[in-house]
Design a protein around this motif. Structure first.
Motif, PDB file in Angstrom:
ATOM      1  N   VAL A 235      87.018   5.486  48.957  1.00  0.00           N
ATOM      2  CA  VAL A 235      87.440   4.351  49.781  1.00  0.00           C
ATOM      3  C   VAL A 235      86.170   3.761  50.395  1.00  0.00           C
ATOM      4  O   VAL A 235      85.592   4.334  51.320  1.00  0.00           O
ATOM      5  N   ALA A 236      85.718   2.629  49.857  1.00  0.00           N
ATOM      6  CA  ALA A 236      84.459   2.017  50.290  1.00  0.00           C
ATOM      7  C   ALA A 236      84.653   1.090  51.484  1.00  0.00           C
ATOM      8  O   ALA A 236      83.780   0.976  52.341  1.00  0.00           O
ATOM      9  N   THR A 237      85.786   0.404  51.521  1.00  0.00           N
ATOM     10  CA  THR A 237      86.133  -0.507  52.606  1.00  0.00           C
ATOM     11  C   THR A 237      87.598  -0.289  52.911  1.00  0.00           C
ATOM     12  O   THR A 237      88.397  -0.130  51.987  1.00  0.00           O
ATOM     13  N   LEU A 238      87.952  -0.298  54.187  1.00  0.00           N
ATOM     14  CA  LEU A 238      89.349  -0.075  54.551  1.00  0.00           C
ATOM     15  C   LEU A 238      89.708  -0.890  55.780  1.00  0.00           C
ATOM     16  O   LEU A 238      89.105  -0.738  56.841  1.00  0.00           O
ATOM     17  N   HIS A 239      90.654  -1.791  55.604  1.00  0.00           N
ATOM     18  CA  HIS A 239      91.268  -2.560  56.689  1.00  0.00           C
ATOM     19  C   HIS A 239      92.768  -2.408  56.496  1.00  0.00           C
ATOM     20  O   HIS A 239      93.217  -2.083  55.397  1.00  0.00           O
ATOM     21  N   PRO A 240      93.566  -2.682  57.517  1.00  0.00           N
ATOM     22  CA  PRO A 240      95.018  -2.581  57.312  1.00  0.00           C
ATOM     23  C   PRO A 240      95.519  -3.481  56.174  1.00  0.00           C
ATOM     24  O   PRO A 240      96.412  -3.099  55.428  1.00  0.00           O
ATOM     25  N   HIS A 241      94.908  -4.660  56.007  1.00  0.00           N
ATOM     26  CA  HIS A 241      95.387  -5.651  55.043  1.00  0.00           C
ATOM     27  C   HIS A 241      94.616  -5.657  53.720  1.00  0.00           C
ATOM     28  O   HIS A 241      94.962  -6.431  52.823  1.00  0.00           O
ATOM     29  N   ALA A 242      93.583  -4.845  53.588  1.00  0.00           N
ATOM     30  CA  ALA A 242      92.756  -4.875  52.375  1.00  0.00           C
ATOM     31  C   ALA A 242      91.935  -3.592  52.269  1.00  0.00           C
ATOM     32  O   ALA A 242      91.589  -2.988  53.275  1.00  0.00           O
ATOM     33  N   PHE A 243      91.642  -3.220  51.008  1.00  0.00           N
ATOM     34  CA  PHE A 243      90.790  -2.051  50.802  1.00  0.00           C
ATOM     35  C   PHE A 243      90.046  -2.185  49.482  1.00  0.00           C
ATOM     36  O   PHE A 243      90.458  -2.924  48.591  1.00  0.00           O
ATOM     37  N   VAL A 244      88.921  -1.467  49.400  1.00  0.00           N
ATOM     38  CA  VAL A 244      88.111  -1.420  48.182  1.00  0.00           C
ATOM     39  C   VAL A 244      87.960   0.044  47.793  1.00  0.00           C
ATOM     40  O   VAL A 244      87.593   0.876  48.625  1.00  0.00           O
ATOM     41  N   ILE A 245      88.243   0.334  46.521  1.00  0.00           N
ATOM     42  CA  ILE A 245      88.012   1.663  45.965  1.00  0.00           C
ATOM     43  C   ILE A 245      86.860   1.535  44.974  1.00  0.00           C
ATOM     44  O   ILE A 245      86.888   0.673  44.089  1.00  0.00           O
ATOM     45  N   ALA A 246      85.842   2.388  45.125  1.00  0.00           N
ATOM     46  CA  ALA A 246      84.673   2.372  44.235  1.00  0.00           C
ATOM     47  C   ALA A 246      84.708   3.593  43.334  1.00  0.00           C
ATOM     48  O   ALA A 246      84.765   4.727  43.819  1.00  0.00           O
ATOM     49  N   ALA A 247      84.683   3.358  42.030  1.00  0.00           N
ATOM     50  CA  ALA A 247      84.670   4.444  41.047  1.00  0.00           C
ATOM     51  C   ALA A 247      83.274   5.048  40.987  1.00  0.00           C
ATOM     52  O   ALA A 247      82.285   4.386  41.333  1.00  0.00           O
ATOM     53  N   PRO A 248      83.162   6.300  40.526  1.00  0.00           N
ATOM     54  CA  PRO A 248      81.847   6.939  40.435  1.00  0.00           C
ATOM     55  C   PRO A 248      80.822   6.133  39.621  1.00  0.00           C
ATOM     56  O   PRO A 248      79.652   6.124  39.951  1.00  0.00           O
ATOM     57  N   GLY A 249      81.258   5.416  38.593  1.00  0.00           N
ATOM     58  CA  GLY A 249      80.340   4.642  37.765  1.00  0.00           C
ATOM     59  C   GLY A 249      79.886   3.335  38.377  1.00  0.00           C
ATOM     60  O   GLY A 249      79.096   2.605  37.788  1.00  0.00           O
ATOM     61  N   GLY A 250      80.394   3.001  39.575  1.00  0.00           N
ATOM     62  CA  GLY A 250      79.959   1.779  40.240  1.00  0.00           C
ATOM     63  C   GLY A 250      80.988   0.670  40.244  1.00  0.00           C
ATOM     64  O   GLY A 250      80.867  -0.278  41.016  1.00  0.00           O
ATOM     65  N   THR A 251      82.001   0.745  39.390  1.00  0.00           N
ATOM     66  CA  THR A 251      83.046  -0.278  39.401  1.00  0.00           C
ATOM     67  C   THR A 251      83.825  -0.179  40.700  1.00  0.00           C
ATOM     68  O   THR A 251      84.224   0.909  41.111  1.00  0.00           O
ATOM     69  N   ALA A 252      84.034  -1.322  41.365  1.00  0.00           N
ATOM     70  CA  ALA A 252      84.797  -1.351  42.607  1.00  0.00           C
ATOM     71  C   ALA A 252      85.939  -2.348  42.476  1.00  0.00           C
ATOM     72  O   ALA A 252      85.777  -3.409  41.870  1.00  0.00           O
TER      73      ALA A 252
END
Length: 151
Positions: free
Chosen positions: A52-69
């Motif tokens: 979990v790279a970024t986390l807000h109640p309304h949005a989030f970013v998941i970053a894979a080990p290879g760099g894809t987010a």
């Protein structure tokens, strides 16, 4: 290497052009697909495994080990709700599996406040040609493949 990106919510898959926000509809943030969620209280799940790279109640970013987010945005202008109606189940920095519950929310409640509940699912920092197998029509359940990203 290719990563399959699953739908974070159940609903109707559609093209980004359907999103009522030019930042998403013109793919300024990146390429992807949007999902018009089914109504009622539901969980938004991780579209890929990663951190979990970024986390807000309304949005989030998941970053894979290879760099894809992958960015998941729950509705449009929902930041204005200041977290009301959203319940977080993970913390920034957590490792998550694809399909793991990230946020609980209610798309019908979002719409009752005058906001669109459509959910852009965006591959960050990749060229549009890195996406394949885009699913831009039809019903999906959480976890169904929306597209794959070649990293």
């Amino acid at each position: 290497m290719s990563i399959e990106v699953g739908s974070p919510v159940a609903g109707l898959a559609t093209g980004l052009a359907e999103v009522p926000d030019p930042v998403f509809s013109q793919a300024m943030v990146g390429p992807g697909v949007a999902v018009k969620p089914s109504g009622g209280r539901a969980d938004a799940v991780a579209p890929i495994a990663g951190t979990v790279a970024t986390l807000h109640p309304h949005a989030f970013v998941i970053a894979a080990p290879g760099g894809t987010a992958v960015l998941v945005h729950l509705g449009i202008d929902t930041v204005k709700l200041k977290g009301e109606g959203f319940e977080l189940h993970v913390a920034k920095g957590d490792e998550v599996e694809a399909g793991q519950r990230i946020v609980s929310w209610d798309p019908t409640e979002v719409e009752s406040h005058g906001y669109s509940s459509i959910c852009p699912v965006i591959a960050l920092e990749v060229a549009p040609e890195a996406l394949a197998d885009l699913r831009e029509d039809g019903q999906v359940v959480a976890g169904d493949a929306l597209f794959s990203v070649t990293a």
